[in-house]
Design a protein around this motif. Sequence first.
Motif, PDB file in Angstrom:
ATOM      1  N   TYR A  34       0.832  -1.203   0.000  1.00  0.00           N
ATOM      2  CA  TYR A  34       0.000   0.000   0.000  1.00  0.00           C
ATOM      3  C   TYR A  34       0.866   1.251   0.000  1.00  0.00           C
ATOM      4  O   TYR A  34       2.029   1.216   0.353  1.00  0.00           O
ATOM      5  N   THR A  35       0.249   2.352  -0.396  1.00  0.00           N
ATOM      6  CA  THR A  35       0.899   3.653  -0.410  1.00  0.00           C
ATOM      7  C   THR A  35       0.610   4.331   0.925  1.00  0.00           C
ATOM      8  O   THR A  35      -0.560   4.595   1.230  1.00  0.00           O
ATOM      9  N   PRO A  36       1.632   4.596   1.752  1.00  0.00           N
ATOM     10  CA  PRO A  36       1.368   5.166   3.077  1.00  0.00           C
ATOM     11  C   PRO A  36       0.887   6.618   3.055  1.00  0.00           C
ATOM     12  O   PRO A  36       0.288   7.076   4.016  1.00  0.00           O
ATOM     13  N   TYR A  37       1.146   7.321   1.979  1.00  0.00           N
ATOM     14  CA  TYR A  37       0.662   8.695   1.852  1.00  0.00           C
ATOM     15  C   TYR A  37      -0.109   8.806   0.547  1.00  0.00           C
ATOM     16  O   TYR A  37       0.459   8.681  -0.525  1.00  0.00           O
ATOM     17  N   ALA A  38      -1.412   9.030   0.650  1.00  0.00           N
ATOM     18  CA  ALA A  38      -2.255   9.141  -0.532  1.00  0.00           C
ATOM     19  C   ALA A  38      -2.743  10.575  -0.682  1.00  0.00           C
ATOM     20  O   ALA A  38      -2.883  11.310   0.297  1.00  0.00           O
ATOM     21  N   ASP A  39      -3.000  10.944  -1.902  1.00  0.00           N
ATOM     22  CA  ASP A  39      -3.504  12.273  -2.217  1.00  0.00           C
ATOM     23  C   ASP A  39      -4.891  12.464  -1.595  1.00  0.00           C
ATOM     24  O   ASP A  39      -5.685  11.527  -1.535  1.00  0.00           O
ATOM     25  N   GLU A  40      -5.160  13.662  -1.152  1.00  0.00           N
ATOM     26  CA  GLU A  40      -6.458  13.989  -0.548  1.00  0.00           C
ATOM     27  C   GLU A  40      -7.631  13.688  -1.481  1.00  0.00           C
ATOM     28  O   GLU A  40      -8.725  13.392  -1.020  1.00  0.00           O
ATOM     29  N   SER A  41      -7.390  13.738  -2.778  1.00  0.00           N
ATOM     30  CA  SER A  41      -8.470  13.459  -3.730  1.00  0.00           C
ATOM     31  C   SER A  41      -8.930  12.003  -3.638  1.00  0.00           C
ATOM     32  O   SER A  41     -10.007  11.670  -4.121  1.00  0.00           O
ATOM     33  N   ARG A  42      -8.148  11.154  -3.011  1.00  0.00           N
ATOM     34  CA  ARG A  42      -8.483   9.733  -2.863  1.00  0.00           C
ATOM     35  C   ARG A  42      -9.144   9.433  -1.514  1.00  0.00           C
ATOM     36  O   ARG A  42      -9.468   8.295  -1.209  1.00  0.00           O
ATOM     37  N   ARG A  43      -9.359  10.456  -0.701  1.00  0.00           N
ATOM     38  CA  ARG A  43      -9.861  10.267   0.665  1.00  0.00           C
ATOM     39  C   ARG A  43     -11.142   9.416   0.724  1.00  0.00           C
ATOM     40  O   ARG A  43     -11.237   8.495   1.520  1.00  0.00           O
ATOM     41  N   GLU A  44     -12.121   9.719  -0.076  1.00  0.00           N
ATOM     42  CA  GLU A  44     -13.390   8.996  -0.015  1.00  0.00           C
ATOM     43  C   GLU A  44     -13.192   7.504  -0.282  1.00  0.00           C
ATOM     44  O   GLU A  44     -13.718   6.659   0.445  1.00  0.00           O
ATOM     45  N   ALA A  57      -8.004  -3.443   9.830  1.00  0.00           N
ATOM     46  CA  ALA A  57      -6.555  -3.297   9.876  1.00  0.00           C
ATOM     47  C   ALA A  57      -6.072  -1.959   9.317  1.00  0.00           C
ATOM     48  O   ALA A  57      -4.894  -1.641   9.441  1.00  0.00           O
ATOM     49  N   ILE A  58      -6.962  -1.173   8.724  1.00  0.00           N
ATOM     50  CA  ILE A  58      -6.562   0.074   8.061  1.00  0.00           C
ATOM     51  C   ILE A  58      -6.962   1.279   8.892  1.00  0.00           C
ATOM     52  O   ILE A  58      -8.119   1.415   9.281  1.00  0.00           O
ATOM     53  N   MET A  59      -5.985   2.144   9.150  1.00  0.00           N
ATOM     54  CA  MET A  59      -6.245   3.388   9.857  1.00  0.00           C
ATOM     55  C   MET A  59      -5.861   4.553   8.946  1.00  0.00           C
ATOM     56  O   MET A  59      -4.812   4.507   8.303  1.00  0.00           O
ATOM     57  N   VAL A  60      -6.725   5.554   8.890  1.00  0.00           N
ATOM     58  CA  VAL A  60      -6.457   6.750   8.102  1.00  0.00           C
ATOM     59  C   VAL A  60      -6.265   7.888   9.096  1.00  0.00           C
ATOM     60  O   VAL A  60      -7.195   8.255   9.793  1.00  0.00           O
ATOM     61  N   GLU A  61      -5.062   8.394   9.151  1.00  0.00           N
ATOM     62  CA  GLU A  61      -4.762   9.463  10.107  1.00  0.00           C
ATOM     63  C   GLU A  61      -5.230  10.798   9.565  1.00  0.00           C
ATOM     64  O   GLU A  61      -5.074  11.083   8.376  1.00  0.00           O
ATOM     65  N   GLY A  62      -5.810  11.575  10.448  1.00  0.00           N
ATOM     66  CA  GLY A  62      -6.310  12.888  10.068  1.00  0.00           C
ATOM     67  C   GLY A  62      -7.618  12.828   9.318  1.00  0.00           C
ATOM     68  O   GLY A  62      -7.980  13.760   8.633  1.00  0.00           O
ATOM     69  N   SER A  63      -8.330  11.690   9.419  1.00  0.00           N
ATOM     70  CA  SER A  63      -9.605  11.595   8.711  1.00  0.00           C
ATOM     71  C   SER A  63     -10.668  12.416   9.417  1.00  0.00           C
ATOM     72  O   SER A  63     -10.677  12.532  10.631  1.00  0.00           O
ATOM     73  N   HIS A  64     -11.513  13.005   8.615  1.00  0.00           N
ATOM     74  CA  HIS A  64     -12.598  13.835   9.129  1.00  0.00           C
ATOM     75  C   HIS A  64     -13.895  13.099   8.862  1.00  0.00           C
ATOM     76  O   HIS A  64     -14.297  12.970   7.716  1.00  0.00           O
ATOM     77  N   ALA A  65     -14.516  12.606   9.889  1.00  0.00           N
ATOM     78  CA  ALA A  65     -15.768  11.841   9.713  1.00  0.00           C
ATOM     79  C   ALA A  65     -16.885  12.752   9.229  1.00  0.00           C
ATOM     80  O   ALA A  65     -17.112  13.811   9.779  1.00  0.00           O
ATOM     81  N   GLY A  66     -17.556  12.261   8.187  1.00  0.00           N
ATOM     82  CA  GLY A  66     -18.737  12.807   7.607  1.00  0.00           C
ATOM     83  C   GLY A  66     -18.887  14.234   7.512  1.00  0.00           C
ATOM     84  O   GLY A  66     -19.787  14.882   7.417  1.00  0.00           O
TER      85      GLY A  66
END
Length: 66
Positions: A34-44, A57-66
């Motif tokens: 996996y790519t540890p740093y993904a572009d914000e455009s891929r957030r969804e 097993a996947i954590m997204v740091e700095g995610s903003h819920a809904g």
Amino acid sequence: MKIVVDLNRCQGYGQCAFLAPDVFVMHGEESLLYTPYADESRREDVLRAAAACPVQAIMVEGSHAG
């Protein structure tokens, strides 16, 4: 955004690779790359992939819920 996958927890189900194939890739039958740093455009797609993981097993740091 930063992505962290607990590779000890990952069971290789591949749901993440199906939902965000540009970020998560199955290597062989059970190994995840996996790519540890993904572009914000891929957030969804990345958040959907994290939510679909059967073993969470996947954590997204700095995610903003809904």
